[in-house]
Design a protein around this motif. Structure first.
Motif, PDB file in Angstrom:
ATOM      1  N   LYS A 190     -16.851  57.024  -5.178  1.00  0.00           N
ATOM      2  CA  LYS A 190     -18.215  57.255  -5.500  1.00  0.00           C
ATOM      3  C   LYS A 190     -18.136  56.644  -7.112  1.00  0.00           C
ATOM      4  CE  LYS A 190     -20.876  59.246  -1.957  1.00  0.00           C
ATOM      5  NZ  LYS A 190     -21.616  60.124  -1.445  1.00  0.00           N
ATOM      6  N   SER A 191     -19.070  55.982  -7.165  1.00  0.00           N
ATOM      7  CA  SER A 191     -19.718  56.010  -9.447  1.00  0.00           C
ATOM      8  C   SER A 191     -19.747  57.334  -9.664  1.00  0.00           C
ATOM      9  CB  SER A 191     -21.153  55.171  -8.956  1.00  0.00           C
ATOM     10  OG  SER A 191     -22.247  55.881  -9.326  1.00  0.00           O
ATOM     11  N   TYR A 192     -19.526  57.880 -10.847  1.00  0.00           N
ATOM     12  CA  TYR A 192     -19.661  58.425 -11.835  1.00  0.00           C
ATOM     13  C   TYR A 192     -21.469  59.604 -12.448  1.00  0.00           C
ATOM     14  CZ  TYR A 192     -19.216  61.506 -15.727  1.00  0.00           C
ATOM     15  OH  TYR A 192     -19.194  62.532 -16.712  1.00  0.00           O
ATOM     16  N   GLU A 193     -22.248  58.482 -11.653  1.00  0.00           N
ATOM     17  CA  GLU A 193     -23.518  58.234 -11.743  1.00  0.00           C
ATOM     18  C   GLU A 193     -23.682  59.561 -10.769  1.00  0.00           C
ATOM     19  OE1 GLU A 193     -22.227  56.285 -13.117  1.00  0.00           O
ATOM     20  OE2 GLU A 193     -22.529  56.306 -14.655  1.00  0.00           O
ATOM     21  N   GLN A 194     -23.248  58.972  -8.988  1.00  0.00           N
ATOM     22  CA  GLN A 194     -23.276  58.934  -8.414  1.00  0.00           C
ATOM     23  C   GLN A 194     -22.598  60.530  -7.897  1.00  0.00           C
ATOM     24  OE1 GLN A 194     -22.383  55.810  -5.645  1.00  0.00           O
ATOM     25  NE2 GLN A 194     -23.716  55.458  -4.863  1.00  0.00           N
ATOM     26  N   MET A 195     -21.673  61.133  -8.468  1.00  0.00           N
ATOM     27  CA  MET A 195     -21.155  62.347  -8.355  1.00  0.00           C
ATOM     28  C   MET A 195     -21.543  62.907  -9.267  1.00  0.00           C
ATOM     29  SD  MET A 195     -19.420  62.087  -5.678  1.00  0.00           S
ATOM     30  CE  MET A 195     -19.075  63.765  -6.564  1.00  0.00           C
ATOM     31  N   LYS A 205      -2.317  64.972 -16.573  1.00  0.00           N
ATOM     32  CA  LYS A 205      -3.058  66.443 -16.639  1.00  0.00           C
ATOM     33  C   LYS A 205      -4.169  66.849 -15.159  1.00  0.00           C
ATOM     34  CE  LYS A 205      -4.065  63.602 -21.025  1.00  0.00           C
ATOM     35  NZ  LYS A 205      -5.422  62.538 -21.174  1.00  0.00           N
ATOM     36  N   TYR A 206      -5.086  68.157 -15.585  1.00  0.00           N
ATOM     37  CA  TYR A 206      -5.520  68.404 -14.258  1.00  0.00           C
ATOM     38  C   TYR A 206      -6.709  67.748 -13.675  1.00  0.00           C
ATOM     39  CZ  TYR A 206      -1.971  72.923 -15.251  1.00  0.00           C
ATOM     40  OH  TYR A 206      -1.528  73.376 -15.050  1.00  0.00           O
ATOM     41  N   ASN A 207      -7.302  67.117 -12.667  1.00  0.00           N
ATOM     42  CA  ASN A 207      -8.568  66.125 -12.822  1.00  0.00           C
ATOM     43  C   ASN A 207      -8.874  66.748 -11.425  1.00  0.00           C
ATOM     44  OD1 ASN A 207      -7.157  63.059 -13.004  1.00  0.00           O
ATOM     45  ND2 ASN A 207      -5.567  64.565 -13.003  1.00  0.00           N
ATOM     46  N   PHE A 208     -10.056  67.856 -11.892  1.00  0.00           N
ATOM     47  CA  PHE A 208     -10.674  68.146 -10.837  1.00  0.00           C
ATOM     48  C   PHE A 208     -11.673  67.405  -9.843  1.00  0.00           C
ATOM     49  CE2 PHE A 208      -9.422  71.624 -14.452  1.00  0.00           C
ATOM     50  CZ  PHE A 208      -9.261  72.407 -13.699  1.00  0.00           C
ATOM     51  N   ILE A 209     -11.680  68.600  -8.904  1.00  0.00           N
ATOM     52  CA  ILE A 209     -12.483  67.470  -7.440  1.00  0.00           C
ATOM     53  C   ILE A 209     -13.995  68.015  -7.341  1.00  0.00           C
ATOM     54  CG2 ILE A 209     -12.262  68.421  -5.038  1.00  0.00           C
ATOM     55  CD1 ILE A 209      -9.425  68.929  -5.656  1.00  0.00           C
ATOM     56  N   PRO A 210     -14.845  67.149  -8.189  1.00  0.00           N
ATOM     57  CA  PRO A 210     -16.142  67.107  -8.669  1.00  0.00           C
ATOM     58  C   PRO A 210     -16.530  68.560  -7.342  1.00  0.00           C
ATOM     59  CG  PRO A 210     -15.382  65.138  -8.082  1.00  0.00           C
ATOM     60  CD  PRO A 210     -14.439  65.365  -8.009  1.00  0.00           C
ATOM     61  N   PRO A 214     -13.729  60.494 -15.792  1.00  0.00           N
ATOM     62  CA  PRO A 214     -11.990  60.547 -14.885  1.00  0.00           C
ATOM     63  C   PRO A 214     -11.519  59.675 -15.963  1.00  0.00           C
ATOM     64  CG  PRO A 214     -14.486  59.998 -13.875  1.00  0.00           C
ATOM     65  CD  PRO A 214     -14.774  60.027 -14.884  1.00  0.00           C
ATOM     66  N   GLU A 215      -9.695  60.018 -15.910  1.00  0.00           N
ATOM     67  CA  GLU A 215      -8.858  59.440 -16.155  1.00  0.00           C
ATOM     68  C   GLU A 215      -7.966  58.208 -15.337  1.00  0.00           C
ATOM     69  OE1 GLU A 215      -6.804  60.817 -19.529  1.00  0.00           O
ATOM     70  OE2 GLU A 215      -8.562  61.981 -20.111  1.00  0.00           O
ATOM     71  N   SER A 216      -8.469  58.850 -13.760  1.00  0.00           N
ATOM     72  CA  SER A 216      -7.843  57.860 -12.709  1.00  0.00           C
ATOM     73  C   SER A 216      -8.153  57.526 -12.291  1.00  0.00           C
ATOM     74  CB  SER A 216      -6.642  59.132 -11.310  1.00  0.00           C
ATOM     75  OG  SER A 216      -8.036  59.808 -10.849  1.00  0.00           O
ATOM     76  N   PHE A 237     -13.033  65.000 -11.604  1.00  0.00           N
ATOM     77  CA  PHE A 237     -13.599  65.447 -13.100  1.00  0.00           C
ATOM     78  C   PHE A 237     -13.841  66.627 -12.784  1.00  0.00           C
ATOM     79  CE2 PHE A 237     -17.072  63.080 -11.462  1.00  0.00           C
ATOM     80  CZ  PHE A 237     -17.906  64.741 -11.842  1.00  0.00           C
ATOM     81  N   PRO A 238     -14.007  67.336 -14.203  1.00  0.00           N
ATOM     82  CA  PRO A 238     -13.489  66.821 -15.786  1.00  0.00           C
ATOM     83  C   PRO A 238     -12.231  66.520 -15.893  1.00  0.00           C
ATOM     84  CG  PRO A 238     -14.529  68.930 -15.704  1.00  0.00           C
ATOM     85  CD  PRO A 238     -14.720  68.407 -14.183  1.00  0.00           C
ATOM     86  N   VAL A 239     -11.857  66.397 -16.878  1.00  0.00           N
ATOM     87  CA  VAL A 239     -10.144  66.546 -16.669  1.00  0.00           C
ATOM     88  C   VAL A 239      -9.536  67.231 -17.996  1.00  0.00           C
ATOM     89  CG1 VAL A 239      -8.265  64.845 -17.234  1.00  0.00           C
ATOM     90  CG2 VAL A 239     -10.248  63.914 -16.084  1.00  0.00           C
ATOM     91  N   VAL A 240      -8.470  67.978 -17.710  1.00  0.00           N
ATOM     92  CA  VAL A 240      -8.371  69.256 -18.339  1.00  0.00           C
ATOM     93  C   VAL A 240      -6.347  68.303 -18.828  1.00  0.00           C
ATOM     94  CG1 VAL A 240      -7.768  71.665 -19.241  1.00  0.00           C
ATOM     95  CG2 VAL A 240      -9.770  70.147 -17.974  1.00  0.00           C
TER      96      VAL A 240
END
Length: 448
Positions: free
Chosen positions: A48-53, A286-291, A333-335, A340-343
């Motif tokens: 999905k898009s960033y705005e949707q998430m 990097k830690y890619n978190f599950i929104p 997101p970076e992938s 996101f977020p990414v740490v």
């Protein structure tokens, strides 16, 4: 149902169905609609898009807040005293209005935090106590279905398929065995305490015979295992390494990386509280978190992680101060997936390696086991002064109940360090902490 028909087209889920019962304790083995629905949501949301998430996260957080306020005595009183009402939540800026939750509040009010009256299906669990204070928590079978779906989703990032054999360098193996073969789980669990130069070849040969292709464990334990393999001149090829349940240090990663060349690696960050879940993605360390799993914030002043969990349907944990800190925080997101977020780095769970009477290294995560389910002791610190000489500092009231509980902890520690280990129990009203509320809960003062 439509979502099940979609999933059946994915070969990953055929493997899951065949292997699912091996991954969780018997009482949780329910492959129900909650598992499939949450799995489908995870895969759908990553596209999905960033705005949707962002919209998904806000609505999920708002639903948790409303449920907590309506059905939990604790949250109703806390929010009223803090001048907050769920009706004030209109956008993300309003989240700052929600009073934050501390570990001590959870410890003192766990029964009042529940949003259900029927408790017969609730599952009690405990944190590891790596901040010196274990917490009691409640969850439901639905929570565990969602948790399992999220874990398998993360493992699949580097090619893990249910049914793949894995070496497990985590957990406590009681007794004198080098390892335990859990054939129904396709897991070879290594006795981390006993692991040494004396038995590394035997362990290595067993791994080769059953063709383990993944390694899963504490970074400190995998580091120890890798170092022993190098010193013995042994070469082990695997497809992937999962680093979990402890903070990962650069010096550990450097050795592990150098030995397991060509293997994919994932460092995983999660909690017993099931608040937020993040891991490396393939090629992105990097830690890619599950929104879909939870909402993560970072305190601007202290860099402390603050989280709100979405998957626990019986005990909401909202704006929880986790005492871990993070650096290199990005909301974007970076992938290629919507994660996101990414740490970049997470700092927490402070503790040294210690030694048992045989001179074997003991990873700090192993030492947590005797400290679970404490009721009188509020915090602990273990100091190793010599091979068999320890100080056990406990925080709490000077009562006979505390003395009995501390004696129980010592009994558990002797299973780890050996029957000749001597523990001096020191009772304190308060163990000093640093600015983040942490202290080095395991210290080794032996000159190694």
């Amino acid at each position: 149902m439509m979502f099940i028909r979609k999933l059946l087209k994915n070969t990953f889920f055929h493997d899951v169905v065949n292997y699912i019962r091996a991954l969780i304790p018997y009482r949780y083995k329910i492959l129900d609609a909650d598992f499939f629905r949450f799995t489908e949501t995870l895969f759908e949301n990553e596209n999905k898009s960033y705005e949707q998430m962002l919209h998904f996260q806000f609505e999920a957080l708002k639903a948790q807040v409303e449920k907590a306020y309506r059905f939990s005595d604790f949250y109703y009183q806390k929010y009223n005293l803090g001048g907050f009402n769920p009706s004030q939540l209109k956008n993300f800026d309003d989240i700052a209005r929600i009073p934050m939750l501390t570990k001590s509040e959870v410890r003192e009010n766990v029964e009042k935090m529940l949003v259900v009256n029927d408790r017969k299906n609730l599952i009690a669990g405990y944190t590891s106590g790596t901040t010196g204070k274990a917490l009691k928590l409640y969850a439901s079978p639905v929570t565990f279905s969602r948790e399992l779906a999220a874990v398998l989703y993360q493992w699949s990032r580097i090619g893990f398929r249910p049914g793949d054999w894995r070496v497990e360098l985590r957990g406590f193996v009681e007794g004198d065995m080098d390892y335990v073969e859990l054939s129904w789980e396709n897991v070879l669990r290594i006795n981390i305490i006993k692991l040494s130069s004396k038995n590394i070849r035997n362990v290595f040969q067993k791994i080769k015979r059953i063709k383990c292709v993944f390694i899963h464990g504490y970074p400190s334990a995998i580091y120890k295992f890798t170092k022993l393999l190098i010193e013995a001149g042994l070469t082990l090829k695997v497809r992937g390494v999962f680093l979990a349940s402890e903070v990962l240090y650069d010096w550990q990663l450097s050795l592990i990386d150098g030995y397991f060349k060509g293997a994919d690696m994932i460092a995983h960050y999660g909690q017993a509280e099931k608040i937020v879940l993040g891991a490396w993605d393939r090629g992105i360390r990097k830690y890619n978190f599950i929104p879909t799993y939870g909402y993560l914030e970072l305190d601007d002043a202290t860099d402390e992680i603050i989280g709100t969990g979405f998957i626990n349907d019986v005990m909401p944990i909202i704006r929880y101060k986790m005492t871990d800190t993070a650096s290199g925080f990005s909301k974007i997101p970076e992938s290629s997936k919507m994660l996101f977020p990414v740490v970049e780095k997470i700092i927490g769970r402070q503790g040294d390696f210690t030694l048992n009477e045989g001179g074997n290294l003991i990873p700090p995560a192993i030492v947590t086991f005797p400290f679970k389910q404490l009721t009188v002791i509020t915090a602990c610190k273990l100091i190793q002064n010599d091979i068999n000489v320890f100080d056990l500092i406990v925080e709490g009231p000077r009562t006979s109940e505390l003395s009995a509980e501390a004696s129980g902890v010592v009994k558990g520690l002797k299973k780890i360090y050996g029957k000749n280990a001597v523990f001096k129990i020191i009772v304190m009203e308060k163990i000093p902490v640093d600015k983040s509320g942490k202290f080095r809960w395991i210290e080794c003062k032996i000159n190694r």
